[in-house]
Design a protein around this motif. Structure first.
Motif, PDB file in Angstrom:
ATOM      1  N   LEU A 167      48.371   5.992  42.536  1.00 65.67           N
ATOM      2  CA  LEU A 167      48.336   7.368  43.045  1.00 65.67           C
ATOM      3  C   LEU A 167      49.102   7.504  44.363  1.00 65.67           C
ATOM      4  CD1 LEU A 167      44.627   8.414  42.350  1.00 65.67           C
ATOM      5  CD2 LEU A 167      46.681   9.101  41.108  1.00 65.67           C
ATOM      6  N   ALA A 168      48.911   6.560  45.284  1.00 62.61           N
ATOM      7  CA  ALA A 168      49.573   6.649  46.583  1.00 62.61           C
ATOM      8  C   ALA A 168      51.089   6.515  46.436  1.00 62.61           C
ATOM      9  CB  ALA A 168      49.032   5.580  47.530  1.00 62.61           C
ATOM     10  N   LEU A 169      51.534   5.560  45.624  1.00 56.91           N
ATOM     11  CA  LEU A 169      52.980   5.379  45.454  1.00 56.91           C
ATOM     12  C   LEU A 169      53.598   6.549  44.701  1.00 56.91           C
ATOM     13  CD1 LEU A 169      53.210   1.554  44.699  1.00 56.91           C
ATOM     14  CD2 LEU A 169      53.507   2.757  46.871  1.00 56.91           C
ATOM     15  N   LEU A 170      52.874   7.095  43.723  1.00 59.21           N
ATOM     16  CA  LEU A 170      53.387   8.286  43.034  1.00 59.21           C
ATOM     17  C   LEU A 170      53.510   9.464  43.993  1.00 59.21           C
ATOM     18  CD1 LEU A 170      51.593   8.295  39.553  1.00 59.21           C
ATOM     19  CD2 LEU A 170      54.032   7.972  40.023  1.00 59.21           C
ATOM     20  N   ALA A 171      52.501   9.620  44.875  1.00 53.86           N
ATOM     21  CA  ALA A 171      52.568  10.707  45.856  1.00 53.86           C
ATOM     22  C   ALA A 171      53.750  10.519  46.796  1.00 53.86           C
ATOM     23  CB  ALA A 171      51.262  10.770  46.646  1.00 53.86           C
ATOM     24  N   ALA A 172      54.015   9.275  47.205  1.00 54.98           N
ATOM     25  CA  ALA A 172      55.142   9.020  48.104  1.00 54.98           C
ATOM     26  C   ALA A 172      56.473   9.295  47.409  1.00 54.98           C
ATOM     27  CB  ALA A 172      55.094   7.567  48.596  1.00 54.98           C
ATOM     28  N   VAL A 173      56.621   8.813  46.171  1.00 54.78           N
ATOM     29  CA  VAL A 173      57.881   9.034  45.435  1.00 54.78           C
ATOM     30  C   VAL A 173      58.073  10.514  45.125  1.00 54.78           C
ATOM     31  CG1 VAL A 173      59.097   8.531  43.282  1.00 54.78           C
ATOM     32  CG2 VAL A 173      57.883   6.706  44.480  1.00 54.78           C
ATOM     33  N   ALA A 174      56.986  11.192  44.734  1.00 57.47           N
ATOM     34  CA  ALA A 174      57.095  12.622  44.427  1.00 57.47           C
ATOM     35  C   ALA A 174      57.472  13.423  45.669  1.00 57.47           C
ATOM     36  CB  ALA A 174      55.768  13.126  43.855  1.00 57.47           C
ATOM     37  N   GLY A 175      56.851  13.091  46.810  1.00 60.39           N
ATOM     38  CA  GLY A 175      57.215  13.792  48.040  1.00 60.39           C
ATOM     39  C   GLY A 175      58.643  13.529  48.455  1.00 60.39           C
ATOM     40  N   LEU A 176      59.093  12.285  48.295  1.00 59.87           N
ATOM     41  CA  LEU A 176      60.474  11.946  48.627  1.00 59.87           C
ATOM     42  C   LEU A 176      61.452  12.713  47.746  1.00 59.87           C
ATOM     43  CD1 LEU A 176      61.799   8.402  49.402  1.00 59.87           C
ATOM     44  CD2 LEU A 176      63.054   9.849  47.818  1.00 59.87           C
TER      45      LEU A 176
END
Length: 486
Positions: A167-176
């Motif tokens: 979830l955290a890495l998906l949130a980071a990639v999605a925000g990027l």
């Protein structure tokens, strides 16, 4: 994956996002940054913030919610007959957690076979023997049910780490990706970044308020549970403090309030005059060379641990007061007394008063001093009639800080004043304070449904109200006297 590694990966993605944001903005502008609405760094920070902040927020929320979720998972894995005894619930959960940590340590060291790891409950005796031989600490009374619950706890913890990692890495990639794709020359990156930063600052400033609200609410709820089990009239107006687990307790707070205020008054009677006079000397009379030596020497008192002050009270001050004052005057024969704790606490509070008062006095405009001296006032008259009144709000704040510190002190009271809850005017008698009893009621294996334990929250709330009353009085004094000098 550990939370620290997740956070580092998120920060690395934020750095990558910053570089991509700057390059994309320059690319869309044809290499001419003058065609962009904002500076190129704002485009980079826009992508970095969107990549890091949402992902870190998800991680923080998970870390907050994880203990509650794991406790529920443990409760579901523990048989109902083991949880039927409410007094042992917290101990059972602690045993499960300790056993799970022991199993994890043994697995990392390769001490357990695949069969033992697959069925820890069925191999409980063999696992306990291996853990004991390896010197790994675990719950001494661990049963097969505890081992089964520990395995369930470890599995839930492992699953949770995998979920939060994704979830955290998906949130980071999605925000990027989101922040990068919406970059164009007319995009107001500076406005977005400044709004983002403003929101972060507001959130950070709200943490203190929310923390205070959370502390008050937690104490209120637990205090409500206490008053459901114990009459509030007996608590607030009782003159006897005698907690007895199992029934028959007398939990009157008046002896504790008396001891708290008595010791605090003695401590302030020592620290306020000494600290204030020291501040006046350093700011108005001492040379810069003397000040550079005296001020750090006084502030060193604030860096001494309270346990050292407690030992000083127990070994030196207490016996001295007993031998030279209490026994010759027939006032007592114990080295633990209100006077012992008050004097040592007063010494500890001197730097709180002197340093703050010195800074406040130095902040008084020099023009006020020059005007008073020009009208014929002496230096002492200038200090008494001009400088101190002008610095009064800050001095009151320093005294308030010292009072709050005195009311909340525990270690010096334990070692210097004893633990006797009683009301007596004799300063050479042993007494105790609210903070000491809060610690004693929550120490050891206690039942959090018993009034003898819940009373600690009522004591904490009372202490909070006393401190709040001090703040209100100080605010009134400050406002009243400030009007004369503004």
């Amino acid at each position: 994956m550990p939370a620290i590694w997740i956070a580092l990966i998120i920060l690395a993605l934020a750095v990558v996002g910053y570089v991509l944001g700057v390059k994309r903005a320059l690319s869309l502008a044809g290499g001419d940054s003058r065609r962009l609405h904002s500076r190129t760094t704002y485009y980079g920070w826009n992508v970095a913030l969107f990549a890091a902040v949402p992902a870190l927020l998800v991680l923080v929320l998970w870390l907050i919610a994880q203990p509650v979720m794991l406790e529920r998972a443990m409760s579901g894995a523990i048989p109902e007959d083991m949880l039927s005894e409410g007094a042992n619930r917290s101990l059972i959960i602690a045993d499960v957690r300790n056993t799970a940590n022991a199993l994890s340590a043994a697995e990392q060291k390769g001490l357990l076979s695949a069969a033992e790891l697959a069925d820890p409950a069925g191999n409980a005796d063999a696992i306990k023997a291996k853990l004991t031989d390896a010197g790994i600490r675990f719950a001494s009374g661990a049963t097969p049910q505890i081992f089964a619950a520990a395995e369930h706890y470890s599995a839930s913890q492992s699953t949770g780490r995998k979920v939060i990692t994704v979830l955290a890495l998906l949130a980071a990639v999605a925000g990027l990706a989101f922040a990068t794709m919406r970059i164009h020359p007319e995009f107001r990156a500076r406005n977005v970044v400044e709004t983002f930063i403003k929101g972060l600052l507001i959130a950070c400033s709200s943490i203190a308020i929310l923390t205070t609200v959370g502390i008050v609410l937690s104490m209120l709820f637990e205090t409500g549970h206490f008053f459901q089990a114990y009459p509030w009239t007996d608590f607030f107006f009782g003159t006897t403090w005698s907690p007895k687990f199992g029934g028959g307790s007398q939990l009157g707070i008046l002896p504790l309030i008396w001891g708290t205020l008595y010791i605090s008054v003695i401590a302030l009677a020592v620290s306020v005059p000494v600290g204030l006079f020291a501040a006046i000397y350093m700011s108005e009379y001492a040379s810069s060379r003397v000040r550079s030596v005296v001020k750090p020497a006084i502030e060193m008192l604030a860096g001494i641990p309270t346990i050292v002050y407690g030992l000083f009270a127990l070994i030196t001050v207490g016996p001295m007061l007993r031998d030279y004052f209490a026994q010759p005057l027939g006032l007592g024969s114990s080295g633990s007394s209100v006077m012992t704790a008050g004097l040592v606490m007063g010494i500890m509070l001197i730097p709180f008063v002197s340093s703050l008062s010195d800074d406040i006095i130095n902040a008084v405009p020099q023009s006020l001093r020059d005007g008073a001296l020009g009208l014929g006032s002496t230096q002492s008259e200038t200090v008494r009639k001009v400088v101190l009144p002008a610095a009064l709000p800050g001095i009151v704040g320093a005294i308030l800080l010292a009072a709050s510190r005195a009311i909340g002190e525990t270690m010096i009271v334990v070692m210097g004043a004893g633990a006797a809850a009683k009301m007596n005017l004799n300063p050479f008698e042993a007494m105790t304070t609210i903070t000491v009893k809060i610690v004693s009621q929550l120490t050891g294996d206690t039942d959090f449904r018993a009034p003898e334990t819940l009373v600690a929250f009522a004591l904490g709330l009372t202490l909070f109200v006393i401190t709040l009353a001090l703040n209100i009085v100080a605010l009134y004094v400050v406002r009243k006297y400030r009007e004369q000098y503004e």
